[in-house]
Design a protein around this motif. Sequence first.
Motif, PDB file in Angstrom:
ATOM      1  N   LEU A 181       0.838  -1.203   0.000  1.00  0.00           N
ATOM      2  CA  LEU A 181       0.000   0.000   0.000  1.00  0.00           C
ATOM      3  C   LEU A 181       0.878   1.261   0.000  1.00  0.00           C
ATOM      4  N   TYR A 182       1.988   1.208   0.741  1.00  0.00           N
ATOM      5  CA  TYR A 182       2.910   2.364   0.818  1.00  0.00           C
ATOM      6  C   TYR A 182       3.461   2.710  -0.576  1.00  0.00           C
ATOM      7  N   ASP A 183       3.718   1.703  -1.393  1.00  0.00           N
ATOM      8  CA  ASP A 183       4.185   1.966  -2.764  1.00  0.00           C
ATOM      9  C   ASP A 183       3.152   2.777  -3.539  1.00  0.00           C
ATOM     10  N   SER A 184       1.867   2.558  -3.222  1.00  0.00           N
ATOM     11  CA  SER A 184       0.796   3.279  -3.934  1.00  0.00           C
ATOM     12  C   SER A 184       0.553   4.658  -3.346  1.00  0.00           C
ATOM     13  N   CYS A 185       0.845   4.857  -2.068  1.00  0.00           N
ATOM     14  CA  CYS A 185       0.645   6.184  -1.464  1.00  0.00           C
ATOM     15  C   CYS A 185       1.857   6.551  -0.600  1.00  0.00           C
ATOM     16  N   PRO A 186       2.969   6.911  -1.256  1.00  0.00           N
ATOM     17  CA  PRO A 186       4.226   7.165  -0.550  1.00  0.00           C
ATOM     18  C   PRO A 186       4.215   8.417   0.333  1.00  0.00           C
ATOM     19  N   ASP A 187       3.169   9.238   0.250  1.00  0.00           N
ATOM     20  CA  ASP A 187       3.093  10.395   1.155  1.00  0.00           C
ATOM     21  C   ASP A 187       2.540  10.013   2.528  1.00  0.00           C
ATOM     22  N   SER A 188       2.254   8.759   2.718  1.00  0.00           N
ATOM     23  CA  SER A 188       1.705   8.292   4.003  1.00  0.00           C
ATOM     24  C   SER A 188       2.739   8.392   5.119  1.00  0.00           C
ATOM     25  N   THR A 189       2.234   8.386   6.344  1.00  0.00           N
ATOM     26  CA  THR A 189       3.089   8.096   7.488  1.00  0.00           C
ATOM     27  C   THR A 189       3.167   6.583   7.614  1.00  0.00           C
ATOM     28  N   LEU A 190       4.391   6.066   7.758  1.00  0.00           N
ATOM     29  CA  LEU A 190       4.589   4.612   7.825  1.00  0.00           C
ATOM     30  C   LEU A 190       5.158   4.233   9.187  1.00  0.00           C
ATOM     31  N   ILE A 191       4.528   3.280   9.844  1.00  0.00           N
ATOM     32  CA  ILE A 191       5.013   2.786  11.136  1.00  0.00           C
ATOM     33  C   ILE A 191       5.181   1.270  11.024  1.00  0.00           C
ATOM     34  N   ILE A 192       6.397   0.800  11.303  1.00  0.00           N
ATOM     35  CA  ILE A 192       6.646  -0.647  11.250  1.00  0.00           C
ATOM     36  C   ILE A 192       7.175  -1.093  12.606  1.00  0.00           C
ATOM     37  N   GLY A 193       6.548  -2.098  13.169  1.00  0.00           N
ATOM     38  CA  GLY A 193       6.962  -2.597  14.480  1.00  0.00           C
ATOM     39  C   GLY A 193       7.628  -3.957  14.379  1.00  0.00           C
ATOM     40  N   ALA A 194       8.609  -4.188  15.260  1.00  0.00           N
ATOM     41  CA  ALA A 194       9.274  -5.498  15.333  1.00  0.00           C
ATOM     42  C   ALA A 194       9.758  -5.699  16.764  1.00  0.00           C
ATOM     43  N   ARG A 195      10.178  -6.920  17.053  1.00  0.00           N
ATOM     44  CA  ARG A 195      10.664  -7.173  18.419  1.00  0.00           C
ATOM     45  C   ARG A 195      12.017  -6.522  18.647  1.00  0.00           C
ATOM     46  N   THR A 196      12.890  -6.605  17.630  1.00  0.00           N
ATOM     47  CA  THR A 196      14.264  -6.132  17.798  1.00  0.00           C
ATOM     48  C   THR A 196      14.810  -5.602  16.470  1.00  0.00           C
TER      49      THR A 196
END
Length: 257
Positions: free
Chosen positions: A121-136
């Motif tokens: 989805l980010y590729d289609s709307c790169p003006d978005s705010t992107l948050i990615i979570g992971a353990r480490t």
Amino acid sequence: MNIENATIISNVEIANGIWRMTITARETSSQYQGPGQFINLLSDDGWEHPIRRPMSIANVRGEKIDIIYKIFGIVTKQLSQKTSGDSINILGPLGNVFTGWKTRKTVLVGGGVGLAPILNLYDSCPDSTLIIGARTADEHFIEHEPGNNIYLTTDDGSLGIAGNVINALENLDFDDRTIIYACGPEPMLKAIQHFAAENKIKAQLSVESYMGCGVGLCQGCVIERQNGQLKKHSYHKKYTLVCMDGPVYWSNEVNFG
Ligand SMILES: Cc1cc2nc3c(=O)[nH]c(=O)nc-3n(C[C@H](O)[C@H](O)[C@H](O)COP(=O)(O)OP(=O)(O)OC[C@H]3O[C@@H](n4cnc5c(N)ncnc54)[C@H](O)[C@@H]3O)c2cc1C
């Protein structure tokens, strides 16, 4: 929807235990409708693992499809051992798509195995705010760039914002044009559902429930609708099949219990 043998073009580990596979799948790519859709794959043609495994589509370029997968168990381990030229059998494209992102202010949130549809989805709307979570830190494969509205979180604080994706969401400004789009483990989706309701923000959640057939036969991926009622002779008002009705739902449509 289509079944075909897709040829693997590349299969690389992009972070600890997380792989990106690119396949050529002419029929499936030609029927692709957008971010949110997934394929259901067989890693081999033996009888040991006859149940397909669902994987979100991370990107489509011409006849090429990317998936991003995390090693969980036997089939994802097998996938990681495939090399260029091998084939996998895929059923797809399946499922519905994220909507409304062309005209709204968009905040995209991915965690765990839920990265693929969010990066798509980010590729289609790169003006978005992107948050990615992971353990480490070693499970991340993109840069933490607050200046470009890209925020990474880690449970152990080894990279980006210490904590989970909700800690990142709490620092953002929202208005009534905002939609949050999220995919990840159920506890994360449940937390986002709660956050969206508390703050009166619209949210669409891509749900990753256990799934077998992907076409509504096995009923394995059923989840409860919010405020659903059990009607005589029909459970469709109370429950929904993620494979047929989802995987994308408005956050106030489903109940995670
Ligand atoms: C619509 C949808 C899209 C998905 N997209 C992705 C993706 O893009 N990338 C990715 O890495 N994973 C994705 N998943 C989850 C992925 O299907 C499972 O991780 C995979 O089936 C595990 O198979 P396995 O044989 O390696 O592990 P198994 O040995 O079968 O299971 C190991 C563990 O994986 C989890 N698991 C197993 N099956 C599922 C399932 N169907 N859904 C959720 N968790 C499961 C359970 O916690 C289980 O204990 C998606 C699931 C759904 C329903």
